[in-house]
Design an enzyme around this catalytic site. Structure first.
Site, short mmCIF file in Angstrom:
data_model
loop_
_atom_site.label_atom_id
_atom_site.label_comp_id
_atom_site.label_asym_id
_atom_site.label_seq_id
_atom_site.Cartn_x
_atom_site.Cartn_y
_atom_site.Cartn_z
N GLY A 113 0.84 -1.20 0.00
CA GLY A 113 0.00 0.00 0.00
C GLY A 113 0.87 1.23 0.00
O GLY A 113 2.05 1.17 0.37
N CYS A 119 5.24 -6.10 1.75
CA CYS A 119 5.57 -4.67 1.84
C CYS A 119 4.81 -4.00 2.99
O CYS A 119 5.13 -4.20 4.14
CB CYS A 119 5.31 -4.02 0.48
SG CYS A 119 5.98 -2.37 0.39
N TYR A 120 3.79 -3.20 2.68
CA TYR A 120 3.01 -2.57 3.75
C TYR A 120 2.49 -3.66 4.71
O TYR A 120 2.46 -3.48 5.92
CB TYR A 120 1.84 -1.82 3.12
CG TYR A 120 1.04 -0.97 4.08
CD1 TYR A 120 1.48 0.29 4.44
CD2 TYR A 120 -0.16 -1.43 4.62
CE1 TYR A 120 0.75 1.08 5.32
CE2 TYR A 120 -0.90 -0.65 5.50
CZ TYR A 120 -0.44 0.61 5.83
OH TYR A 120 -1.16 1.38 6.71
N HIS A 162 8.04 -7.44 -3.66
CA HIS A 162 6.78 -7.84 -4.30
C HIS A 162 6.95 -9.14 -5.10
O HIS A 162 7.47 -9.10 -6.20
CB HIS A 162 6.28 -6.73 -5.23
CG HIS A 162 5.81 -5.53 -4.49
ND1 HIS A 162 4.54 -5.43 -4.00
CD2 HIS A 162 6.45 -4.40 -4.12
CE1 HIS A 162 4.40 -4.27 -3.36
NE2 HIS A 162 5.56 -3.63 -3.42
N GLU A 192 4.64 -10.67 -6.57
CA GLU A 192 3.62 -10.72 -7.64
C GLU A 192 4.06 -10.07 -8.94
O GLU A 192 3.41 -10.24 -9.96
CB GLU A 192 2.31 -10.09 -7.15
CG GLU A 192 2.33 -8.58 -6.91
CD GLU A 192 2.86 -8.17 -5.53
OE1 GLU A 192 3.61 -8.97 -4.93
OE2 GLU A 192 2.57 -7.06 -5.08
N ASP A 244 -14.24 -7.78 -25.34
CA ASP A 244 -14.73 -7.53 -23.99
C ASP A 244 -16.26 -7.45 -23.94
O ASP A 244 -16.90 -8.10 -23.11
CB ASP A 244 -14.14 -6.24 -23.41
CG ASP A 244 -12.64 -6.17 -23.61
OD1 ASP A 244 -12.04 -7.23 -23.90
OD2 ASP A 244 -12.06 -5.09 -23.47
N LYS A 296 -6.94 -9.12 -19.96
CA LYS A 296 -7.42 -9.44 -21.31
C LYS A 296 -7.31 -10.94 -21.66
O LYS A 296 -8.25 -11.53 -22.17
CB LYS A 296 -6.62 -8.63 -22.33
CG LYS A 296 -7.17 -8.68 -23.73
CD LYS A 296 -8.07 -7.50 -23.95
CE LYS A 296 -8.67 -7.43 -25.31
NZ LYS A 296 -9.54 -6.25 -25.41
#
Ligand code: XMP
Length: 517
Positions: A60, A87-88, A174, A176, A232, A373
């Protein structure tokens, strides 16, 4: 806790406002595990209701030392399920477990090499030294009792700590993001070696869940949606059709700026895949009338957006009343980093349909808003949409208007349609279409001298553009084979009267954009 003692269903991600929260969810879906993103304000009961195998505390933008910064509302460490803080999230764990955190002078981001100092299940089968994407603003001054340092960066920054007996892990970097070399392994280790998750997420389970959710939300009300024939909106319409077919009214607006045969193709596709009847609004005359004599790019976009709203409003009055409006917004459509449920909710949506008015009295349904996507393409395939459709290149809301710099004349639209068709057909024929993110032609406001037979010509120039990209945010020009470019160039000049010069656009984004306007 042993695997047999717990029956989980999801990984709960508490969102503290990181721009990467959706990426955490995506990485978990890549492992076929179901995840739910909740607000940090969620109570223990709300978290428990999701039957978590484990909990992830996201990063965050705030500092845990700031007054009013988001805190853990509930004592998640008392739930008896594993917790991973990123992290946060690391600083929250440090604080909540009784350690001390202080503010660092500067917030830093970037590549760092970390060194794993001891065996840890979270780094299972990853090298002792590895490259990670670090971001640190706060610093842990004193670790809470029972926790041990697992990794530090070369610069001496605490990179990971844990209390493995309680299943609590904290990472300063991170896992991710792609820049973290073993990020996927680390997430896998948490999911399967710590939480013992069972992989059950799939396009099919997503569809079933969304159908149930849509039915519950919509009840017996009617839903309006705009369809463009793009991936989409087609996937969104199919999904809604499966859920509440008879209550759905899909509207397709011809703005006069579509490609060759596009109207017929879209109508046919939707007729084949929807039970709901399509409302077709041919507004091409109105759009072109309003655009006449306008050359400024932004002005053209505004006119198109406004005209779309007018046409759509008229249709919604004619076909209404509606309680809901459905949109095919995807996660990357949300241009600015937004936190879906967390604290930093600056929301700026980029709507495919060209921007709908805020004062329409509808409730919004966006069933694809958390997907990327390629995931939407998978869902489309699951719903039975043909391969050609799910792999269709993106096409901008303002259509060919942004591919004709300056004023838009009808003859120019016709000319561009012919050129574009030859280029796209060529890519399909040569099996190159799927290798690029997007390909199209641009009609330049330029004439140049040429020679055809024995005569001098003075005709239009067109630019061909093909780009590779992951999400449209950055792009590189596609290295299409010279032979192919040569063939297409010759075919265009031979078959499209009025064009005597073809150039190939070799700009990347940034500094250029994908479209010319
Ligand atoms: P740019 O040109 O900004 O485009 O690099 C990035 C991606 O977005 C598409 N695009 C739009 N899509 N309405 C849309 O629905 C628009 O106004 C719009 N402008 C650009 C573009 O085709 C590319 O895929």
């Amino acid at each position: 806790m042993r695997k047999s003692e717990r029956k989980g269903e999801s990984i709960v991600i508490l969102d503290f406002g990181s721009q990467y929260t959706q990426l955490i969810a995506r990485r978990i879906r890549e492992e076929r595990v179901f995840s739910v993103i909740l607000s940090p304000k969620a109570s223990l009961e709300e978290i428990r209701a999701e039957k978590p195998w484990g909990i992830i505390l996201s990063g965050g933008p705030a500092s845990v030392t700031d007054k009013g910064s988001p805190q853990l509302n509930a004592d998640v460490m008392s739930l008896g399920v594993p917790v991973l803080g990123i992290c946060y999230g690391l600083h929250l764990i440090a604080r909540q477990a009784g350690g001390d955190v202080e503010k660092a002078d500067q917030r830093e981001y970037g590549h760092t090499v970390i060194e794993i100092g001891r065996d840890s299940v979270i780094f299972h089968e990853t090298p002792r030294e590895q490259r990670v994407w670090m971001s640190h603003g706060d610093r842990v001054k004193r670790l809470p009792d029972g926790f041990e340092v697992v990794a530090t960066s070369r610069g001496g920054i605490l990179a990971a700590f844990e209390d493995s007996s309680r299943g609590i892990f904290a990472l300063q970097f991170h896992p991710e993001v792609y820049h973290t070399a073993y990020g996927a392994d680390i997430i896998r280790n948490f999911l399967f070696h710590v939480c013992h998750c069972e992989p059950s997420w799939s396009s099919g389970s997503f569809v079933e869940r969304e159908i149930a959710k849509i039915r519950e939300t919509v009840g017996s009300e009617r839903v309006l949606c705009a369809v463009s024939g793009g991936v989409d909106s087609s996937v969104m319409a199919c999904l809604l059709d499966r859920a509440i077919g008879g209550q759905l009214v899909p509207v397709f607006v011809d703005n006069g700026l579509l490609r060759m045969h596009e109207v017929e193709e879209v109508k046919e596709l939707l007729a084949q895949h929807l039970t709901a009847e399509l409302v077709f609004a041919d507004a091409s005359e109105e759009f072109l009338k309003r655009l006449a004599g306008v050359s400024d790019a932004e002005e053209k976009r505004k006119i198109i957006g406004k005209c779309f709203i007018d046409v759509f409003e008229e249709q919604s009055r004619k076909q209404g009343p509606f309680a809901f409006l459905a949109q095919g917004t995807l996660y990357p459509d949300v241009i600015e980093s937004r936190s879906t449920v967390g604290p930093s909710a600056t929301i700026k949506s980029h709507h495919n349909v060209g921007g709908l008015p805020a004062d329409l009295n509808f409730r919004l349904i966006e069933p694809l808003a958390l997907l990327f996507k390629d995931e939407v393409r998978e869902v489309g395939r699951y719903l039975g949409l043909p391969d050609r459709q799910v792999k269709r290149h993106p096409f901008p809301g303002p259509g060919l208007a942004v591919r004709i710099p300056g004023e838009i004349a009808r003859e120019d639209l016709d000319l561009l349609r012919k050129v574009d068709r030859i280029f796209i057909d060529g890519l399909l024929r040569e099996g190159l279409y799927d290798s690029v993110w997007q390909a199209f032609a641009v009609l330049l406001p330029v004439r140049s001298v040429g020679v055809m037979g024995d005569s001098r010509t003075y005709q239009r120039a067109v630019a061909l553009r093909a780009v590779t990209s992951l999400d449209g945010m950055t792009a590189d020009w596609a290295k299409l084979p010279y032979e192919f470019l040569q063939q297409v160039s010759a075919e265009i000049v031979n078959k499209v009267p009025g064009v005597n010069r073809i150039v190939y656009d070799i700009s990347s984004k940034p500094p250029s954009t994908i479209e010319w306007e």
